[in-house]
Write a protein that holds these residues in place. Sequence first.
Motif, PDB file in Angstrom:
ATOM      1  N   MET A 191      45.002  43.707  10.147  1.00 37.82           N
ATOM      2  CA  MET A 191      45.848  43.286  11.266  1.00 37.82           C
ATOM      3  C   MET A 191      45.678  44.244  12.445  1.00 37.82           C
ATOM      4  SD  MET A 191      47.394  40.450  10.522  1.00 37.82           S
ATOM      5  CE  MET A 191      48.673  40.400  11.749  1.00 37.82           C
ATOM      6  N   LEU A 250      44.670  43.283  16.191  1.00 36.99           N
ATOM      7  CA  LEU A 250      45.417  43.749  17.356  1.00 36.99           C
ATOM      8  C   LEU A 250      44.480  44.392  18.377  1.00 36.99           C
ATOM      9  CD1 LEU A 250      48.061  44.196  18.894  1.00 36.99           C
ATOM     10  CD2 LEU A 250      48.273  46.382  17.698  1.00 36.99           C
ATOM     11  N   LYS A 270      53.809  41.890  17.066  1.00 38.10           N
ATOM     12  CA  LYS A 270      52.719  42.267  16.164  1.00 38.10           C
ATOM     13  C   LYS A 270      52.923  43.643  15.521  1.00 38.10           C
ATOM     14  CE  LYS A 270      49.360  39.691  18.959  1.00 38.10           C
ATOM     15  NZ  LYS A 270      49.065  38.573  18.119  1.00 38.10           N
ATOM     16  N   GLN A 306      54.499  39.954  23.047  1.00 40.52           N
ATOM     17  CA  GLN A 306      53.474  39.678  22.033  1.00 40.52           C
ATOM     18  C   GLN A 306      53.136  40.933  21.234  1.00 40.52           C
ATOM     19  OE1 GLN A 306      50.031  37.174  23.261  1.00 40.52           O
ATOM     20  NE2 GLN A 306      51.121  37.027  25.205  1.00 40.52           N
TER      21      GLN A 306
END
Length: 157
Positions: free
Chosen positions: A104, A108, A93, A89
């Motif tokens: 973003m 995160l 990202k 994951q």
Amino acid sequence: MEKVEWQDAYCIDVDEIDVQHRKLLSIVNEFFDVATGHPADYPIKVGRCLKKLADYTHYHFASEEMLMEQYQFPNIQQHKEEHANFIMQLSAKVPLIASGNQAMGQELYQFLLDWIVNHIAHSDRLWADHVIAIQKSPEEKNRIYRRPGAIPFFTKH
């Protein structure tokens, strides 16, 4: 969104790992500073911070898995899969984060924080309890571990 500081409630009572968890949260908080800092600094600092996070995460997961193997934690495979899923994951990202998208980066941070705190509180606590039980009483290694859903319990067989 706020930075989260270490709390004693996060301790799993395996000293080496508690120290590593503190360091991991510290790195996540460094990422918070980058993700919420001056937008001009973000593209410069985000790559270094992500590298530091990735390197330390690999080191930390290897340390945990070594202890689980040493103490024959019965659900080691599931725990390793949780670690692998997290890495997958995170890797997915990284290109968006590293592209300079600070929003973003903030998302995160929230993902990292949620995953790490929940992982420590649930999954790490389970294997730590297993390790501690064996350290106190070696015959505990004969227990069979089951985890229905998110609720752990032990049964003797």
